[in-house]
Design a protein around this motif. Structure first.
Motif, PDB file in Angstrom:
ATOM      1  N   ARG A   1     -12.699 -12.362  38.507  1.00  0.00           N
ATOM      2  CA  ARG A   1     -13.881 -11.529  38.746  1.00  0.00           C
ATOM      3  C   ARG A   1     -13.423 -10.293  39.514  1.00  0.00           C
ATOM      4  O   ARG A   1     -12.794 -10.405  40.571  1.00  0.00           O
ATOM      5  CB  ARG A   1     -14.933 -12.284  39.538  1.00  0.00           C
ATOM      6  CG  ARG A   1     -16.187 -11.449  39.729  1.00  0.00           C
ATOM      7  CD  ARG A   1     -17.272 -12.210  40.458  1.00  0.00           C
ATOM      8  NE  ARG A   1     -18.452 -11.384  40.536  1.00  0.00           N
ATOM      9  CZ  ARG A   1     -19.630 -11.693  40.024  1.00  0.00           C
ATOM     10  NH1 ARG A   1     -19.793 -12.849  39.424  1.00  0.00           N
ATOM     11  NH2 ARG A   1     -20.643 -10.877  40.140  1.00  0.00           N
ATOM     12  N   VAL A   2     -13.745  -9.133  39.006  1.00  0.00           N
ATOM     13  CA  VAL A   2     -13.330  -7.875  39.629  1.00  0.00           C
ATOM     14  C   VAL A   2     -14.162  -7.650  40.888  1.00  0.00           C
ATOM     15  O   VAL A   2     -15.387  -7.599  40.838  1.00  0.00           O
ATOM     16  CB  VAL A   2     -13.474  -6.700  38.655  1.00  0.00           C
ATOM     17  CG1 VAL A   2     -13.041  -5.393  39.323  1.00  0.00           C
ATOM     18  CG2 VAL A   2     -12.668  -6.955  37.383  1.00  0.00           C
ATOM     19  N   ARG A   3     -13.456  -7.533  42.026  1.00  0.00           N
ATOM     20  CA  ARG A   3     -14.110  -7.290  43.317  1.00  0.00           C
ATOM     21  C   ARG A   3     -14.132  -5.811  43.661  1.00  0.00           C
ATOM     22  O   ARG A   3     -15.008  -5.337  44.377  1.00  0.00           O
ATOM     23  CB  ARG A   3     -13.383  -8.038  44.436  1.00  0.00           C
ATOM     24  CG  ARG A   3     -13.340  -9.530  44.239  1.00  0.00           C
ATOM     25  CD  ARG A   3     -12.642 -10.210  45.374  1.00  0.00           C
ATOM     26  NE  ARG A   3     -11.211  -9.913  45.363  1.00  0.00           N
ATOM     27  CZ  ARG A   3     -10.303 -10.583  46.064  1.00  0.00           C
ATOM     28  NH1 ARG A   3     -10.677 -11.585  46.841  1.00  0.00           N
ATOM     29  NH2 ARG A   3      -9.033 -10.265  46.003  1.00  0.00           N
ATOM     30  N   ALA A   4     -13.131  -5.091  43.184  1.00  0.00           N
ATOM     31  CA  ALA A   4     -13.038  -3.645  43.427  1.00  0.00           C
ATOM     32  C   ALA A   4     -12.224  -3.046  42.293  1.00  0.00           C
ATOM     33  O   ALA A   4     -11.356  -3.718  41.723  1.00  0.00           O
ATOM     34  CB  ALA A   4     -12.362  -3.367  44.770  1.00  0.00           C
ATOM     35  N   ALA A   5     -12.504  -1.790  41.980  1.00  0.00           N
ATOM     36  CA  ALA A   5     -11.776  -1.090  40.924  1.00  0.00           C
ATOM     37  C   ALA A   5     -11.720   0.389  41.262  1.00  0.00           C
ATOM     38  O   ALA A   5     -12.608   0.906  41.945  1.00  0.00           O
ATOM     39  CB  ALA A   5     -12.452  -1.303  39.570  1.00  0.00           C
ATOM     40  N   ALA A   6     -10.671   1.039  40.788  1.00  0.00           N
ATOM     41  CA  ALA A   6     -10.535   2.475  41.011  1.00  0.00           C
ATOM     42  C   ALA A   6      -9.753   3.101  39.876  1.00  0.00           C
ATOM     43  O   ALA A   6      -8.978   2.422  39.187  1.00  0.00           O
ATOM     44  CB  ALA A   6      -9.833   2.745  42.347  1.00  0.00           C
ATOM     45  N   THR A   7      -9.951   4.385  39.681  1.00  0.00           N
ATOM     46  CA  THR A   7      -9.183   5.176  38.720  1.00  0.00           C
ATOM     47  C   THR A   7      -8.562   6.342  39.486  1.00  0.00           C
ATOM     48  O   THR A   7      -9.103   7.445  39.503  1.00  0.00           O
ATOM     49  CB  THR A   7     -10.082   5.673  37.569  1.00  0.00           C
ATOM     50  OG1 THR A   7     -11.215   6.353  38.124  1.00  0.00           O
ATOM     51  CG2 THR A   7     -10.562   4.514  36.706  1.00  0.00           C
ATOM     52  N   PRO A   8      -7.414   6.089  40.151  1.00  0.00           N
ATOM     53  CA  PRO A   8      -6.811   7.098  41.030  1.00  0.00           C
ATOM     54  C   PRO A   8      -6.448   8.415  40.361  1.00  0.00           C
ATOM     55  O   PRO A   8      -6.500   9.457  41.001  1.00  0.00           O
ATOM     56  CB  PRO A   8      -5.554   6.409  41.554  1.00  0.00           C
ATOM     57  CG  PRO A   8      -5.858   4.953  41.451  1.00  0.00           C
ATOM     58  CD  PRO A   8      -6.705   4.823  40.228  1.00  0.00           C
TER      59      PRO A   8
END
Length: 161
Positions: free
Chosen positions: A135-142
């Motif tokens: 389960r994704v808790r955090a995501a980013a596209t730097p």
């Protein structure tokens, strides 16, 4: 179809390259290059990775209950190769690139195309591999960049944007 034919056939599937990271039992960071990664659902946000059941990464993910997925950019071929290698220690692999720790404790690549911090929600044995659902808790596209592609046992730089 024999195993060599199967490997050759499967190598024809072009895929993006990710580095899966986790924490070992002794608290050190660990990671490996993978190409068996997929989005599973948006609600709830789920992804999966396939890991060799007998491998260090699978054992470490089982122990920690957490992993991160780092999507590599076209210019991160060296990072992909380093994490795929069998000759470097777990810590040496992190010497290349700028690695950060998320609020959940996951290790992520600061300038990846994207990263996902995941909590394990299930394991499914599949032959000699384990499908790990997270389960994704955090995501980013730097950063916006073309992806690193793997095809026929070779890295290819995606089309630059």
């Amino acid at each position: 179809m024999g195993l060599p034919d199967l490997r050759t056939a499967l190598a024809q599937w072009a895929t993006g390259v990710v580095v899966v990271t986790t924490v070992r039992e002794d608290g050190t960071r660990h990671g490996m290059t993978a190409s068996s990664f997929t989005s599973v659902a948006l609600d709830p946000p789920l992804v999966s990775v396939c890991l060799a059941s007998a491998g260090t990464t699978c054992r470490s993910v089982r122990r920690s209950g957490t992993f991160a997925v780092n999507v590599l950019a076209y210019d991160q071929r060296d990072i992909g190769g380093r994490f795929a290698g069998m000759n470097s220690s777990a810590e040496d692999r992190f010497a290349l690139g700028n690695w950060l720790t998320t609020g959940n404790g996951a290790t992520v690549l600061d300038d990846a195309v994207a990263w996902l911090d995941c909590a394990v929600t299930g394991y499914h044995l599949a032959g000699d591999h384990t499908i790990v659902l997270g389960r994704v808790r955090a995501a980013a596209t730097p950063r916006a960049a073309a992806p690193l592609i793997y095809h026929d046992r070779t890295y290819y730089e995606g089309i630059a944007r």
